[in-house]
Design a protein around this motif. Sequence first.
Motif, PDB file in Angstrom:
ATOM      1  N   PHE A  96       0.914  -1.377  -0.107  1.00  0.00           N
ATOM      2  CA  PHE A  96       0.029  -0.026  -0.027  1.00  0.00           C
ATOM      3  C   PHE A  96       0.731   1.246   0.034  1.00  0.00           C
ATOM      4  N   ILE A  97       1.947   1.019   0.388  1.00  0.00           N
ATOM      5  CA  ILE A  97       2.719   2.274   0.529  1.00  0.00           C
ATOM      6  C   ILE A  97       4.134   2.211   0.132  1.00  0.00           C
ATOM      7  N   PRO A  98       4.850   3.175  -0.666  1.00  0.00           N
ATOM      8  CA  PRO A  98       6.339   2.998  -1.044  1.00  0.00           C
ATOM      9  C   PRO A  98       7.183   2.403  -0.238  1.00  0.00           C
ATOM     10  N   GLN A  99       7.990   1.393  -0.588  1.00  0.00           N
ATOM     11  CA  GLN A  99       8.939   0.628   0.150  1.00  0.00           C
ATOM     12  C   GLN A  99      10.424   1.191  -0.024  1.00  0.00           C
ATOM     13  N   LEU A 104      14.475  10.638   3.359  1.00  0.00           N
ATOM     14  CA  LEU A 104      15.984  11.129   3.536  1.00  0.00           C
ATOM     15  C   LEU A 104      16.849  10.044   3.266  1.00  0.00           C
ATOM     16  N   GLY A 105      16.536   8.930   2.917  1.00  0.00           N
ATOM     17  CA  GLY A 105      17.485   7.937   2.418  1.00  0.00           C
ATOM     18  C   GLY A 105      17.909   7.241   3.822  1.00  0.00           C
ATOM     19  N   ILE A 106      17.170   7.421   4.745  1.00  0.00           N
ATOM     20  CA  ILE A 106      17.503   6.651   6.093  1.00  0.00           C
ATOM     21  C   ILE A 106      16.607   5.972   6.511  1.00  0.00           C
ATOM     22  N   PHE A 107      14.994   6.284   6.710  1.00  0.00           N
ATOM     23  CA  PHE A 107      13.996   5.569   7.093  1.00  0.00           C
ATOM     24  C   PHE A 107      13.081   4.941   6.027  1.00  0.00           C
ATOM     25  N   THR A 108      12.591   3.967   6.378  1.00  0.00           N
ATOM     26  CA  THR A 108      11.202   3.571   5.587  1.00  0.00           C
ATOM     27  C   THR A 108      10.028   4.336   5.829  1.00  0.00           C
ATOM     28  N   ILE A 109       8.914   4.792   4.953  1.00  0.00           N
ATOM     29  CA  ILE A 109       7.931   5.297   5.370  1.00  0.00           C
ATOM     30  C   ILE A 109       7.194   4.809   6.577  1.00  0.00           C
ATOM     31  N   ILE A 110       7.103   3.436   6.933  1.00  0.00           N
ATOM     32  CA  ILE A 110       6.385   2.947   8.090  1.00  0.00           C
ATOM     33  C   ILE A 110       7.256   3.188   9.216  1.00  0.00           C
ATOM     34  N   GLY A 111       8.669   3.327   9.213  1.00  0.00           N
ATOM     35  CA  GLY A 111       9.639   3.523  10.148  1.00  0.00           C
ATOM     36  C   GLY A 111       9.086   5.136  10.763  1.00  0.00           C
ATOM     37  N   GLY A 112       9.495   6.064   9.745  1.00  0.00           N
ATOM     38  CA  GLY A 112       9.336   7.456   9.919  1.00  0.00           C
ATOM     39  C   GLY A 112       7.868   7.853  10.541  1.00  0.00           C
ATOM     40  N   ILE A 113       6.916   7.252   9.957  1.00  0.00           N
ATOM     41  CA  ILE A 113       5.474   7.270  10.567  1.00  0.00           C
ATOM     42  C   ILE A 113       5.410   6.717  11.946  1.00  0.00           C
ATOM     43  N   THR A 114       5.875   5.694  12.400  1.00  0.00           N
ATOM     44  CA  THR A 114       5.950   5.237  13.759  1.00  0.00           C
ATOM     45  C   THR A 114       6.689   6.115  14.663  1.00  0.00           C
ATOM     46  N   ALA A 115       7.705   6.449  14.124  1.00  0.00           N
ATOM     47  CA  ALA A 115       8.741   7.338  14.760  1.00  0.00           C
ATOM     48  C   ALA A 115       8.134   8.660  15.310  1.00  0.00           C
ATOM     49  N   PHE A 116       7.533   9.286  14.151  1.00  0.00           N
ATOM     50  CA  PHE A 116       6.904  10.363  14.390  1.00  0.00           C
ATOM     51  C   PHE A 116       5.529  10.382  15.332  1.00  0.00           C
TER      52      PHE A 116
END
Length: 202
Positions: A96-99, A104-116
Motif C-alpha cells: 500500500f505504501i512505497p517501500q 531522507l534515504g534513512i527511514f522507511t515510510i512506516i519507520g518514519g510514521i511510527t517514529a513521528f
Amino acid sequence: MIKVNTEELINTAIPLMVFIFKGFPKTGTLWIPGEYYHYYKKAGGKCVMKKLTTAKIWQFAAGQFGWAMLSVIISNWLVYFYQPDETAISQGQTVFIPQGLVVLGIFTIIGGITAFGRIFDAFTDPMIASWSDRCTSKNGRRIPFLKWASLPLALSTVLVFWSPINEKSWLNAAFLLVMVLAYYLSITAYCTPYNALIPELG
C-alpha cells in the motif's frame, strides 16, 4: 477513597489539600482520593480506607483488556502489514505504501510514521494528564476521558489498517500518518486517565 474528618483536614493546613478541597463542610466527614492519604496521614490526620471490592478490581481490569488488545494489534501487525517481506508479497499481499529507505534515504515510510507517532505521543501525554487533573466533571476527573476516548481509539485502530487506494500510493502513506496520530492521541486520552484511576480506587 479515604474517609476523613473535615475538622482534622482543616487543622493539618496542608496547602495542597486546602487548595483542592476548599469549600468542604467544616464539620463531619469527607471522602477524598486515596492518592492524598500520605499527605493527610503525615500531618497526623486519622482516616479510614474505603474497602476495594473484588467486583471493582475486575471492572478496572476489564478496562485494561480492551486498550491492551488494540495496542498489541498495532505493535505486532503494523510493520508486517505495511512493510511485507518478499514471501508475503509473492503470496499476494498488497503493497500500500512505497517501500525502501525513501525518507531522507534513512527511514522507511512506516519507520518514519511510527517514529513521528511516538514523538507526537511524548507531547500529548503530559497535555492529557494536565487536562484530566483539572477536569471538574460531575463524573470525576478520569471517567469522562475514558468514555469519550474509547470509540475514537477503536475506530482509529481499524482505520490504521485501511487504505483509501488499493495499490501502492503516497496518499495511503499520508492517510496512514493521520490515522497513526489519531490512534496515539486516542490511546493517550484513554490510558493516561485510566492509569491515574489506580490511587483513586482505594
